[in-house]
Design a protein around this motif. Structure first.
Motif, short mmCIF file in Angstrom:
data_model
loop_
_atom_site.label_atom_id
_atom_site.label_comp_id
_atom_site.label_asym_id
_atom_site.label_seq_id
_atom_site.Cartn_x
_atom_site.Cartn_y
_atom_site.Cartn_z
N ASP A 1 3.82 4.19 -4.89
CA ASP A 1 4.10 4.01 -3.57
C ASP A 1 2.93 3.30 -2.81
O ASP A 1 2.88 3.54 -1.64
CB ASP A 1 4.66 5.29 -2.88
N GLY A 2 1.45 3.42 -3.54
CA GLY A 2 0.49 2.70 -2.90
C GLY A 2 -0.31 4.11 -2.40
O GLY A 2 -0.51 5.15 -2.84
N ARG B 1 -1.77 6.11 0.90
CA ARG B 1 -1.42 6.50 2.28
C ARG B 1 -1.85 7.91 2.52
O ARG B 1 -2.52 8.95 1.77
CB ARG B 1 0.20 6.64 2.08
N LYS C 1 -0.49 2.55 5.87
CA LYS C 1 -0.09 2.84 4.61
C LYS C 1 -0.23 1.45 3.69
O LYS C 1 0.10 0.62 4.11
CB LYS C 1 1.52 3.05 4.23
N HIS D 1 0.35 -0.74 0.73
CA HIS D 1 1.37 -1.12 -0.17
C HIS D 1 0.97 -1.73 -1.29
O HIS D 1 1.00 -2.90 -1.43
CB HIS D 1 2.57 -1.67 0.37
N MET D 2 0.13 -1.05 -2.27
CA MET D 2 -0.33 -1.75 -3.38
C MET D 2 -0.53 -0.56 -4.46
O MET D 2 -0.73 0.57 -4.16
CB MET D 2 -1.83 -2.20 -2.90
N SER D 3 -0.41 -1.05 -5.62
CA SER D 3 -0.60 -0.13 -6.99
C SER D 3 -2.04 0.27 -7.02
O SER D 3 -3.00 -0.65 -7.23
CB SER D 3 0.10 -0.74 -8.25
N SER D 4 -2.37 1.59 -7.09
CA SER D 4 -3.73 2.04 -7.05
C SER D 4 -3.95 3.36 -7.88
O SER D 4 -3.23 4.21 -7.94
CB SER D 4 -4.14 2.28 -5.71
N THR E 1 -7.49 -1.47 -7.05
CA THR E 1 -6.16 -1.70 -7.66
C THR E 1 -5.86 -2.01 -8.96
O THR E 1 -6.81 -2.15 -9.65
CB THR E 1 -5.64 -2.91 -6.70
N THR F 1 2.29 -0.76 7.72
CA THR F 1 2.21 -0.92 6.24
C THR F 1 1.45 -2.32 6.08
O THR F 1 1.52 -3.18 6.50
CB THR F 1 3.52 -1.06 5.46
N GLU G 1 0.23 -4.97 3.27
CA GLU G 1 0.44 -5.39 2.06
C GLU G 1 -0.63 -5.92 1.27
O GLU G 1 -1.84 -5.84 1.90
CB GLU G 1 1.62 -6.55 2.29
N ALA G 2 -0.70 -5.67 0.13
CA ALA G 2 -1.72 -6.30 -0.73
C ALA G 2 -2.68 -7.55 -0.42
O ALA G 2 -3.74 -7.51 -0.37
CB ALA G 2 -1.32 -6.58 -2.43
#
Length: 1015
Positions: A238-239, A241, A256, A258-261, A276, A294, A296-297
């Protein structure tokens, strides 16, 4: 709860100030917050630079080392060298794949491995924990300690805590939901935050039961606290947040991402850093704490830095900020660092070149280039214009801003370039320099001979015939007295004052080479050139040499609001304090120190030396701007960030030609150490290239040795002994670690360097000397005895010759005379005379026989002197009826044989003279000691010796002279004189050490034994 967060924020600020990283002024803080990620100084270490790959965890210990946990082991980094770590005590690690690292404030390092192994490292000693100590056989995701002293670990099988030397699982009894602890963290208030698969919970310091903060959780990889006290999480799905904000809606705490970390970090300026898993790094400099959105990447709200920008890779799983404020990222291919350079790069258009600078009204500068439109640039922003012309020179004269290029001359009106005039030449020429004349016109230098002046009627060309070298000026300046200064190549300046020109050149002391920078400073004009700087004051020129390496290629010269001087030189941007420059003007021999900002501070390239000039300007807000061949940088002189953290210093290892020893409190090296190398380091991670060292070896060095940036000390053939090696270091700002570190070094002696060996050698030497003396003494004794035998043999020969020849002849002669006398009548006077002569001849024969007897009387060699004298006394008492009294008042047992013979000879001669010539009735012979002297005298009661005889002796007689010669041979003195009460005294005084050499020191005896000193 709000008051608690406010208190936490205050503590955050206070701690920042105490450890030295919090900005010291609003300007510094603003510079840090407003700086974009591409304006940070970035460095990447990959496998090619020695860095390990697959970095999974990062930590910094109290000694300053940066620790890297990888899938293949544990490493540490001092800023220069990566070192795979293995503990020296406690055994090797039980596993190799590191999952987490934690450096507690109390010191040491916790290492969490995969598959249920943990280790604690303290001063190179490791304590290992595994299933036998209660630790679950699962991956340890994170470790931390709370203010109450408890140590916690998040594992795949739940949360565990260390009690003594055993771990125990924290279950539902403490109110923690879930069975898997994915991560944990401790906030500024000392609360323990734990993320499980069911909830995010916290445990107050010292409490025994968890509180649930939220059950809205995913797979949480990291937990971090924001500056406002809210808790943020990084989730794999969920990134990034905010997850908790004191009971309020977490969404109100910020956006928030929204990126995989796998991690997140709020730095000390409040910016959010997000590594990331495959998309590089994101940085959010300003979190909107009141609005939820939100990001985004690829959103512009999050600054991006990816592999094509220079990152080691796009996949990162660990991030920390060190004690000096640097941001470190660990990824799949190595290690990356972001630090704030002191020089802030300007965000210019890519590909721009040849930067002409001029201050813009209010703040920032106008930047003109050859190939990009004119732009307005401030510290962090760039604003483009629609003005496409190439600019090769720019200047500001009061409120008038001038721009010059191949297509003409412009001046700025309300921030818009307006055409002013075309160039005075039809073909293409570059504008070299421009300056206003103060009356609405301008002076212009192009690549044509002379200088051009634009007035309302057009261009006027001045050929400047007094200039004999390059025909056009490189730089122009109009000073406060309305004089026009023109700088040329090869040490030439022309000053136009009214209608007169004055040429200043090498003959006047100008030695800067090509004149490329001019600065008006009240009564002084400063000149910069390819060979340095100079000052012109009162018509005289003075060169200003600087300390260290001379400044070269100075093409920009300005002063800041505090009066300090700044030069854009070939070595970098140089700063000289105003007080130092004034002292250099007043004292010709003084060399002012220079503070240099170079590529390590963020300076790209070197300044232009021909065009555009000048390369340094001061903006209206006081910020300094410098142009180089590769970009433009700026600096706020009132907010120069300094590093107050002194580097920690460690000795790494000690090596010799015989091997290597790890550093400890003391090291003992083997004997015959020929080359001793001591490797040391310092953990200053911002600019390790500028860390300077000094060291000394107590016992060998008498002063500190300046090592510069070298990290090894070398000693050749250190003698055996006990030493203490000390080393200290300073960071890039000259902050020294005065404590430093030390290590005791003992160089063992070889067997021939030990005390017992020296004692044995001394004993052997003494024994050899004693034997040599003994042998020498025997040799000398044999030599003396041989000489005595030769003397006695010669005396016997002489006695025999006298007896067999002279005495026999005289005796025969007397017999013939007696026969003749018998023929003469008894009453004949001739017979009476002949009888008298025969009587005297008889007396002579008796005396001659006595002398012959004395020559042959050598049987006394083994007798003591007193015995010899007694024998002589008995002889004269019986033969001559003269009593001889011998008195000996000292022990003559060890009297030197030569001295005995000489004293015997003196006594015999003196007694004989007393018997024969003095008509003595008593003779005294005395031997005694008197004040360190051997006193020997022969005294009689006869008629006494005449002064002339005692002084010169009797003609034809040698007895008295023989007495003196014998005394001299013994090293003594003989005196012969008449006594006041009558009689004669022969006295001999000999030093006791000459008469009794055995009583002397062995050295004097040895010296005396050389026969050549006596014979």
């Amino acid at each position: 709860m709000v008051s608690g967060r406010a208190l936490a924020a205050c503590i955050w600020l206070l701690l920042g100030v105490l450890v030295g990283w919090w900005p010291t002024s609003d300007a510094t803080a603003r510079d840090s917050r407003d700086r974009r990620i591409e304006q940070f100084y970035h460095t990447a270490w990959t496998v090619r630079e020695g860095a390990p790959g697959q970095v999974t965890a990062l930590a910094q210990t109290a000694d300053g080392y940066l620790w890297l946990g990888t899938q293949t082991g544990l490493y540490r980094f001092d800023g220069v060298r990566f070192e795979r770590y293995r503990p020296r005590e406690g055994g090797d690690f039980l596993a190799s794949s590191v999952a987490s690292l934690y450096a507690p404030p109390s010191g040491g390092l916790w290492v969490g491995f995969r598959y249920g192994v943990a280790s604690f490292i303290d001063h190179d000693r490791a304590t290992h924990y595994a299933a036998g100590s209660g630790l679950p056989t699962a991956t340890i995701y994170a470790m931390a300690s709370t203010p109450d002293g408890r140590v916690w670990a998040a594992t795949f099988n739940g949360l565990v805590t260390l009690a003594g030397h055993r771990w125990r699982v924290v279950g539902p009894a403490m109110g923690l939901p879930g069975v898997r602890a994915r991560n944990l963290s401790v906030d500024r208030e000392g609360r323990l935050w734990v993320a499980t698969e069911q909830a995010l919970s916290w445990l107050a310091s010292g409490a025994q039961r968890f509180e649930v903060a939220t059950r809205s959780v995913g797979r949480i990889n990291r937990i971090a606290e924001a500056p406002d006290g809210s808790i943020w999480v990084a989730e794999a799905d969920d990134g990034v947040r905010p997850a908790w904000n004191g009971g309020r809606d977490p969404a109100l705490s910020g956006p928030k991402l929204h990126m995989s970390s796998a991690g997140l970090l709020f730095d000390r300026d409040g910016a959010l850093w997000v590594p990331t898993l495959g998309e590089g790094i994101r940085r959010v400099p300003h979190i909107d704490w009141l609005a939820s959105q939100t990001i985004e990447a690829d959103s512009a709200a999050a600054e991006r830095f990816v592999e094509r920008n220079g990152l080691s890779s796009d996949y990162f799983s660990a991030v920390i900020q060190d004690r000096e404020g640097n941001i470190w990222m660990g990824g799949s291919r190595g290690l990356d660092r972001f630090r704030r350079g002191r020089l802030l790069p300007a965000p210019l258009s890519p590909g721009a070149t040849d930067f002409a600078l001029v201050p813009a009204p209010g703040h920032g500068v106008w930047v003109g280039t050859k190939n990009r439109p004119l732009t307005h640039v401030d510290a962090t922003n760039v604003t483009g214009t629609a003005f496409p012309e190439a600019i090769t020179a720019a200047a500001r004269d009061g409120d008038a801003t001038w721009l010059g290029g191949p297509r003409g001359l412009w001046h700025m009106v309300d921030g818009v370039p307006r055409p002013f005039a075309s160039l005075p030449a039809d073909d293409y020429t570059g504008v070299q320099a421009i300056v206003g004349d103060g009356h609405g016109g301008a002076w212009l230098s192009i690549n044509r001979p002379g200088i051009y002046h634009y007035t309302g009627e057009g261009w006027i060309h001045d050929t400047l015939p007094s200039v004999s070298n390059d025909p056009s000026p490189l730089v122009l300046l109009r000073d406060t007295r309305q004089r026009l200064w023109m700088g040329f190549a090869r040490n030439v300046l022309i000053v136009r004052d009214g209608g007169r020109d004055r040429v200043i050149g090498a003959a006047d002391g100008l030695q800067v080479g090509n004149v490329t920078a001019l600065l008006d400073d009240d009564d002084t004009v400063w000149v910069g050139g390819e060979l340095g700087i100079a000052a012109i004051r009162g018509g005289s020129v003075r060169s200003i040499p600087t300390a260290g390496e001379p400044l070269r290629g100075v093409s920009g010269l300005v002063r800041d609001r505090r009066g300090d001087f700044w030069m854009n030189a070939a070595q970098g941007v140089a700063r000289i304090a105003s007080a130092d420059m004034r002292q250099a003007l007043d004292e010709p021999g003084y060399r002012p120190p220079v503070m240099l900002f170079d590529s390590l501070d963020g300076l790209p390239g070197t300044p232009a030396q021909f065009r555009p000039l000048p390369t340094a300007v001061v903006a209206d807000d006081g910020r300094l701007w410098f142009a180089t061949t590769s970009g433009v940088v700026s600096i706020d002189p009132s907010a120069i960030r300094r590093n107050p953290v002194a580097p920690s210093v460690m000795v790494r290892e000690i090596s010799t030609d015989a091997g290597t020893w790890p550093a400890s409190s003391s090291v003992t090296l083997p004997a015959n150490t020929e080359r001793l190398r001591i490797a040391y380091t310092a953990t200053s991670l911002s600019m390790p290239e500028r860390v300077r060292f000094r060291y000394r070896m107590d016992g060998l060095d008498t002063r500190w040795r300046e090592a510069g940036t070298d990290r090894e000390a070398v000693y050749t053939d250190p003698p055996p002994g006990h030493y203490v090696f000390r080393v200290t270091a300073s960071n890039e700002d000259g902050v020294w670690n005065e404590q430093g570190t030390s290590i005791a070094v003992t160089v063992s002696p070889a067997f021939y360097q030990t005390l017992w060996f020296a004692l044995v050698c001394i004993a052997a030497l003494l024994l050899a000397i004693w034997i040599a003396l003994l042998l020498r003494g025997r040799r000398v004794a044999a030599l003396v005895r041989g000489r005595l035998d030769e003397r006695h043999a010669e005396r016997e020969r002489i006695a025999r010759e006298l007896h067999d020849t002279l005495l026999q002849s005289i005796h025969g002669l007397t017999m013939r005379f007696q026969a003749i006398a018998n023929r003469v009548a008894p009453d004949d006077p001739v017979r009476t005379a002949m009888e008298g002569a025969l009587d005297r001849a008889e007396e002579a024969l008796v005396e001659a026989r006595d002398r012959v007897r004395d020559l042959r009387a050598h049987g006394t060699e083994d007798m003591l002197l007193n015995d010899v004298l007694e024998a002589m006394a008995r002889f004269y008492a019986s033969d001559h009826t003269v009593p001889v009294i011998v008195t000996v008042r000292l022990d003559v047992l060890d009297l030197d044989p030569l001295a005995r013979d000489e004293l015997h000879g003196i006594a015999r001669e003196a007694v004989h003279n007393a018997v024969t010539h003095a008509s003595a009735s008593r003779i005294d012979v005395v031997l005694e000691e008197d004040d360190g002297m051997l006193l020997f005298y022969v005294r009689d009661d006869g008629r006494g010796i005449e002064d002339a005889v005692s002084r010169d002796g009797r003609a034809g007689h040698w007895g008295l002279r023989g007495i003196r010669e014998r005394a001299h041979a013994m090293g003594g003195i003989a005196t012969i004189a008449a006594c006041l009460q009558g009689g004669t005294e022969v006295a001999v005084r000999v030093p006791m050490d000459r008469a009794f050499p055995s009583r002397m020191s062995w050295l004097r005896r040895w010296w005396r034994r050389f026969p050549e000193r006596h014979y």
